[in-house]
Motif scaffolding. Structure first.
Motif, PDB file in Angstrom:
ATOM      1  N   ARG A 166       0.725  -1.283   0.008  1.00 56.15           N
ATOM      2  CA  ARG A 166       0.162   0.147   0.060  1.00 56.15           C
ATOM      3  C   ARG A 166       0.947   1.329  -0.098  1.00 56.15           C
ATOM      4  N   LEU A 167       2.110   1.150   0.418  1.00 59.75           N
ATOM      5  CA  LEU A 167       2.838   2.306   0.366  1.00 59.75           C
ATOM      6  C   LEU A 167       3.477   2.716  -1.013  1.00 59.75           C
ATOM      7  N   ASP A 168       3.422   1.688  -1.823  1.00 58.75           N
ATOM      8  CA  ASP A 168       4.070   1.836  -3.189  1.00 58.75           C
ATOM      9  C   ASP A 168       3.425   3.149  -4.051  1.00 58.75           C
ATOM     10  N   ALA A 169       2.132   3.308  -3.707  1.00 56.42           N
ATOM     11  CA  ALA A 169       1.654   4.368  -4.470  1.00 56.42           C
ATOM     12  C   ALA A 169       2.379   5.825  -4.050  1.00 56.42           C
ATOM     13  N   ALA A 170       2.821   5.862  -2.946  1.00 59.87           N
ATOM     14  CA  ALA A 170       3.605   7.198  -2.498  1.00 59.87           C
ATOM     15  C   ALA A 170       5.072   7.289  -2.783  1.00 59.87           C
ATOM     16  N   ARG A 171       5.654   6.132  -3.327  1.00 59.73           N
ATOM     17  CA  ARG A 171       6.932   5.975  -3.489  1.00 59.73           C
ATOM     18  C   ARG A 171       7.668   7.197  -4.085  1.00 59.73           C
ATOM     19  N   ASP A 172       7.192   7.567  -5.352  1.00 58.33           N
ATOM     20  CA  ASP A 172       7.752   8.711  -5.920  1.00 58.33           C
ATOM     21  C   ASP A 172       7.627  10.152  -5.124  1.00 58.33           C
ATOM     22  N   TYR A 173       6.651  10.149  -4.458  1.00 57.91           N
ATOM     23  CA  TYR A 173       6.637  11.454  -3.621  1.00 57.91           C
ATOM     24  C   TYR A 173       7.644  11.390  -2.386  1.00 57.91           C
ATOM     25  N   ALA A 174       7.612  10.298  -1.712  1.00 58.09           N
ATOM     26  CA  ALA A 174       8.559  10.055  -0.695  1.00 58.09           C
ATOM     27  C   ALA A 174      10.029  10.265  -1.371  1.00 58.09           C
ATOM     28  N   LEU A 175      10.363   9.773  -2.287  1.00 57.55           N
ATOM     29  CA  LEU A 175      11.658  10.096  -3.009  1.00 57.55           C
ATOM     30  C   LEU A 175      11.851  11.448  -3.404  1.00 57.55           C
ATOM     31  N   GLY A 176      10.695  12.124  -3.928  1.00 55.48           N
ATOM     32  CA  GLY A 176      11.045  13.399  -4.089  1.00 55.48           C
ATOM     33  C   GLY A 176      11.259  14.273  -2.785  1.00 55.48           C
ATOM     34  N   LEU A 177      10.451  13.991  -1.803  1.00 48.72           N
ATOM     35  CA  LEU A 177      10.711  14.714  -0.767  1.00 48.72           C
ATOM     36  C   LEU A 177      12.096  14.524   0.045  1.00 48.72           C
TER      37      LEU A 177
END
Length: 142
Positions: free
Chosen positions: A3-14
């Motif tokens: 379920r955290l995969d959807a936020a992966r690119d945003y987490a990487l950006g932050l």
């Protein structure tokens, strides 16, 4: 799919934004004698002034998400150089030779060189504004 995969690119950006900001702050500290600095690097002096310039420019580019992979690779290399030329001669482990920051920046920037900027990158916004031509190799119209 986790379920955290959807936020992966945003987490990487932050992650990229924080690392870029901190790396740029090291450059600002050495170049301008602020943020708790004990003086400034002498203009043009090797390697201190050049390292600070790399930190400021590469950190700023990584922070903004512009040329992230290249900037992160150059920053990572500069931190590897700093570790082996300054810290490693004082002891084997970063915890004993004061090189923790150099090692952490080296590896985090290397990770960004491989993963790219993630979301929230200025390069993505700029490429979205560019007009696209469907013909391969076509030149833009005047």
């Amino acid at each position: 799919m986790h379920r955290l995969d959807a936020a992966r690119d945003y987490a990487l950006g932050l992650f990229r934004i924080v690392v870029g900001f901190l790396f740029a702050c090291h450059g600002v500290k050495s170049l301008f004698g602020v943020l708790g600095a004990h003086g400034t690097a002498q203009v043009g002096a090797w390697p201190g002034w050049w390292a600070a310039l790399i930190q400021l420019v590469a950190g700023g580019l990584v922070l903004l998400g512009v040329a992230t992979r290249v900037a992160a690779l150059i920053g990572s290399g500069s931190m590897a150089y700093a570790y082996f030329s300054v810290h490693a001669v004082q002891g084997l482990f970063p915890i004993e030779n004061g090189g923790e920051a150099s090692v952490m920046f080296c590896w985090t920037l290397l990770l960004l060189a491989f993963t790219g900027p993630g979301r929230l990158a200025l390069s993505g916004a700029l490429s979205a504004l560019r007009p696209r031509d469907s013909r391969v190799g076509a030149l833009p119209h005047a």
